[in-house]
Design an enzyme around this catalytic site. Sequence first.
Site, PDB file in Angstrom:
ATOM      1  N   HIS A  26     118.764 120.668  38.786  1.00 10.55           N
ATOM      2  CA  HIS A  26     119.014 121.830  39.642  1.00 10.55           C
ATOM      3  C   HIS A  26     117.923 121.932  40.705  1.00 10.55           C
ATOM      4  CE1 HIS A  26     121.457 122.997  36.153  1.00 10.55           C
ATOM      5  NE2 HIS A  26     122.183 123.643  37.040  1.00 10.55           N
ATOM      6  N   ASP A  38     128.688 116.711  38.444  1.00  4.55           N
ATOM      7  CA  ASP A  38     128.005 117.977  38.245  1.00  4.55           C
ATOM      8  C   ASP A  38     128.077 118.700  39.588  1.00  4.55           C
ATOM      9  OD1 ASP A  38     126.564 120.003  37.051  1.00  4.55           O
ATOM     10  OD2 ASP A  38     125.007 118.692  36.266  1.00  4.55           O
TER      11      ASP A  38
END
Length: 187
Positions: free
Chosen positions: A12, A83
């Site tokens: 992230h 993702d």
Amino acid sequence: FPGNGDVGVDSHESLPLISKTRDELDRVELLPFRTLASEADAILTAHLMVPELDPLNCATLSKAIVEDLLRNELKFNGVVMTDSFAMDGILRQSYSLEEAVLKSLSAGHDLILLGGKQLLSTQNGLEFTLEDVKKLHQFLVEAVKTGRLPEEKVDESVERLLALKAKFALFDPPAQLEAEKNEGEAL
């Protein structure tokens, strides 16, 4: 995929690196995928660098990892999804969202995930807007029209996605909803 448990950074925030030999990858990271590939309906790729598998591209953008390893070597025939493209790990390796998504689809992904930072209380950054998604859609339509994304590849992905929906009866309304609808009409 190909295994995100042994990294020192969160994708992230940045692009993780797995510096292992192919033998080490086969014994640890790839083992569950090799074991379950024939039973899984879908596999999500991670935004991470695995130089032993592809020294230039992260897994999300890598034909060597998605098509050659996952599809051809491990014989996975289900849906391959990315993702989220709202994660810094992928955005930092990409020239633009559009080019990254195109490269990901060209590498063999069937489904692209967008968004999700608002789900993390510590992330207050990028979320894709409806306009961003429309721009991306138009870019991909043009990529198919110009041959940058082969229509056959899109058709193969659509077939896998439709097969997955059919397996879980997503075309038919659940029986409970149908019963409730019929009850409502009777009143």
